[in-house]
Design an enzyme around this catalytic site. Structure first.
Site, PDB file in Angstrom:
ATOM      1  N   GLY A 181     -13.543   9.014   7.847  1.00 58.49           N
ATOM      2  CA  GLY A 181     -12.104   8.758   7.705  1.00 58.49           C
ATOM      3  C   GLY A 181     -11.605   9.355   6.403  1.00 58.49           C
ATOM      4  N   LEU A 182     -10.290   9.360   6.279  1.00 56.98           N
ATOM      5  CA  LEU A 182      -9.652   9.938   5.085  1.00 56.98           C
ATOM      6  C   LEU A 182     -10.101   9.246   3.811  1.00 56.98           C
ATOM      7  CD1 LEU A 182      -5.921  10.076   6.296  1.00 56.98           C
ATOM      8  CD2 LEU A 182      -7.495  12.025   6.081  1.00 56.98           C
ATOM      9  N   SER A 183      -9.942   9.917   2.703  1.00 55.01           N
ATOM     10  CA  SER A 183     -10.138   9.261   1.418  1.00 55.01           C
ATOM     11  C   SER A 183      -9.140   8.107   1.321  1.00 55.01           C
ATOM     12  CB  SER A 183      -9.884  10.275   0.294  1.00 55.01           C
ATOM     13  OG  SER A 183     -10.058   9.653  -0.962  1.00 55.01           O
ATOM     14  N   ALA A 184      -9.615   6.973   0.838  1.00 49.69           N
ATOM     15  CA  ALA A 184      -8.814   5.746   0.701  1.00 49.69           C
ATOM     16  C   ALA A 184      -8.578   5.022   2.027  1.00 49.69           C
ATOM     17  CB  ALA A 184      -7.485   5.983  -0.003  1.00 49.69           C
ATOM     18  N   GLY A 243     -10.820   3.285   3.507  1.00 48.47           N
ATOM     19  CA  GLY A 243     -11.496   1.994   3.375  1.00 48.47           C
ATOM     20  C   GLY A 243     -12.972   2.039   3.740  1.00 48.47           C
ATOM     21  N   LYS A 244     -13.540   3.244   3.829  1.00 47.13           N
ATOM     22  CA  LYS A 244     -14.952   3.385   4.226  1.00 47.13           C
ATOM     23  C   LYS A 244     -15.879   2.615   3.279  1.00 47.13           C
ATOM     24  CE  LYS A 244     -14.800   7.892   3.832  1.00 47.13           C
ATOM     25  NZ  LYS A 244     -13.402   7.986   3.353  1.00 47.13           N
ATOM     26  N   SER A 245     -15.768   2.903   1.991  1.00 47.76           N
ATOM     27  CA  SER A 245     -16.687   2.282   1.024  1.00 47.76           C
ATOM     28  C   SER A 245     -16.452   0.777   0.935  1.00 47.76           C
ATOM     29  CB  SER A 245     -16.513   2.905  -0.363  1.00 47.76           C
ATOM     30  OG  SER A 245     -16.810   4.273  -0.315  1.00 47.76           O
ATOM     31  N   SER A 301     -16.425  13.264   6.241  1.00 49.60           N
ATOM     32  CA  SER A 301     -16.893  14.048   7.397  1.00 49.60           C
ATOM     33  C   SER A 301     -15.742  14.428   8.329  1.00 49.60           C
ATOM     34  CB  SER A 301     -18.018  13.335   8.152  1.00 49.60           C
ATOM     35  OG  SER A 301     -17.901  11.937   8.165  1.00 49.60           O
TER      36      SER A 301
HETATM   37  N1  LIG Z   1      -8.143  -3.490   5.583  1.00 57.88           N
HETATM   38  C1  LIG Z   1      -8.653  -2.756   4.606  1.00 57.88           C
HETATM   39  N2  LIG Z   1      -9.910  -2.272   4.712  1.00 57.88           N
HETATM   40  C2  LIG Z   1     -10.432  -1.499   3.715  1.00 57.88           C
HETATM   41  N3  LIG Z   1      -9.784  -1.184   2.582  1.00 57.88           N
HETATM   42  C3  LIG Z   1      -8.523  -1.658   2.420  1.00 57.88           C
HETATM   43  C4  LIG Z   1      -7.908  -2.447   3.422  1.00 57.88           C
HETATM   44  N4  LIG Z   1      -6.665  -2.763   3.009  1.00 57.88           N
HETATM   45  C5  LIG Z   1      -6.509  -2.215   1.793  1.00 57.88           C
HETATM   46  N5  LIG Z   1      -7.626  -1.545   1.423  1.00 57.88           N
HETATM   47  C6  LIG Z   1      -7.770  -0.833   0.139  1.00 57.88           C
HETATM   48  O1  LIG Z   1      -7.862   0.552   0.408  1.00 57.88           O
HETATM   49  C7  LIG Z   1      -8.701   1.177  -0.550  1.00 57.88           C
HETATM   50  C8  LIG Z   1      -9.824   1.877   0.172  1.00 57.88           C
HETATM   51  O2  LIG Z   1     -10.635   2.550  -0.774  1.00 57.88           O
HETATM   52  P1  LIG Z   1     -12.113   3.011  -0.470  1.00 57.88           P
HETATM   53  O3  LIG Z   1     -12.682   3.474  -1.766  1.00 57.88           O
HETATM   54  O4  LIG Z   1     -12.837   1.977   0.298  1.00 57.88           O
HETATM   55  O5  LIG Z   1     -11.824   4.252   0.493  1.00 57.88           O
HETATM   56  P2  LIG Z   1     -12.844   5.359   1.009  1.00 57.88           P
HETATM   57  O6  LIG Z   1     -12.523   5.547   2.454  1.00 57.88           O
HETATM   58  O7  LIG Z   1     -14.232   5.008   0.657  1.00 57.88           O
HETATM   59  O8  LIG Z   1     -12.355   6.638   0.206  1.00 57.88           O
HETATM   60  P3  LIG Z   1     -13.211   7.879  -0.367  1.00 57.88           P
HETATM   61  O9  LIG Z   1     -13.448   8.820   0.782  1.00 57.88           O
HETATM   62  O10 LIG Z   1     -12.312   8.478  -1.397  1.00 57.88           O
HETATM   63  O11 LIG Z   1     -14.483   7.360  -0.966  1.00 57.88           O
HETATM   64  C9  LIG Z   1      -9.226   0.088  -1.476  1.00 57.88           C
HETATM   65  O12 LIG Z   1      -8.408   0.055  -2.615  1.00 57.88           O
HETATM   66  C10 LIG Z   1      -9.041  -1.182  -0.625  1.00 57.88           C
HETATM   67  O13 LIG Z   1      -8.876  -2.329  -1.415  1.00 57.88           O
HETATM   68 MG   LIG Z   2     -15.659   5.896  -0.596  1.00 55.10          MG
END
Ligand SMILES: Nc1ncnc2c1ncn2[C@@H]1O[C@H](COP(=O)(O)OP(=O)(O)OP(=O)(O)O)[C@@H](O)[C@H]1O
Ligand SMILES: [Mg+2]
Length: 200
Positions: A38-41, A43-45, A112
């Protein structure tokens, strides 16, 4: 998907005396790979870390392979061109395969963005034990969240080839699980994935 065969001569893969099945039996769990895309941000991590905690508390042997962390080590020589993204996925898939062979539940977080690379990941890791989780969020929402300030930098042109801005994200058409994080809480996402893992 047929995987390319190593054409280097004189390679003789080792025949392990302890099988992957025996290792899994010792750990009393069914190994698997949960691949968060999924996109950056999106919520994957956030979600994968919460799944990791739940698995650990339940006595499961899990490990989190997070894209950013891997890019500081195993994949530190790679950038974000299509070719490097492909090599990044290939390496992470191979590592996750080995970890699953060791008996672990492997959680992989990687943007990915390309369908072909995700297909490769499934083929390398082993289709029978691979769960693709599409962590979905509209770009506009991801950009508003921007926890690392990366979208801002991408809009300013300070980061090139940023997925969702000037590099495409090919949405999975048939993920095993799709989580829309504008609607689904972290707790509900974790419960969904844990249920799915319980069935494997
Ligand atoms: N329902 C949700 N599930 C997951 N994250 C959420 C949700 N609602 C809000 N968020 C917020 O969205 C952000 C997601 O950030 P996260 O680092 O998990 O994204 P990511 O997909 O891992 O991005 P990256 O590819 O940059 O590592 C966090 O700040 C989290 O608190
Ligand atoms: Mg991440």
């Amino acid at each position: 998907m047929d995987l390319p065969i190593n054409s280097t001569p004189h390679i003789h893969p080792h025949a392990f005396a302890v099988s992957a099945r025996e290792r899994a039996e010792l750990l009393r769990q069914t190994p698997g790979i949960v691949w968060f895309t999924g996109l950056s941000a999106a919520g994957k991590s956030t979600i994968a870390s919460a799944v990791d905690v739940v698995l650990h508390r339940n006595g499961k042997h899990s490990f989190l392979l997070d894209g950013d962390t891997l890019r500081t080590g195993l994949c530190r020589d790679l950038g974000f061109s299509n070719e490097h993204r492909h090599e990044n996925i290939r390496r992470v898939s191979e590592v996750s395969r080995l970890m699953a062979d060791a008996g672990l539940l492997v959680l992989v977080c990687s943007i990915s963005p390309f369908a072909a690379d995700r297909q490769l990941a499934r083929a390398i890791a082993g289709p029978h034990r691979f769960i693709e989780v599409h962590v979905h969020v509209p770009v506009a929402v991801a950009e508003r969240r921007d926890p690392k300030g990366l979208y801002k930098l991408a809009r300013q042109g300070a980061i090139k080839d940023f997925t969702g801005i000037d590099s495409p994200y090919e949405e999975p058409t048939t993920p095993d699980i799709r989580i829309n994080t504008t609607q689904c809480s972290v707790a509900d996402a974790v419960a969904l994935i844990a249920r799915r893992l319980g069935r494997t």
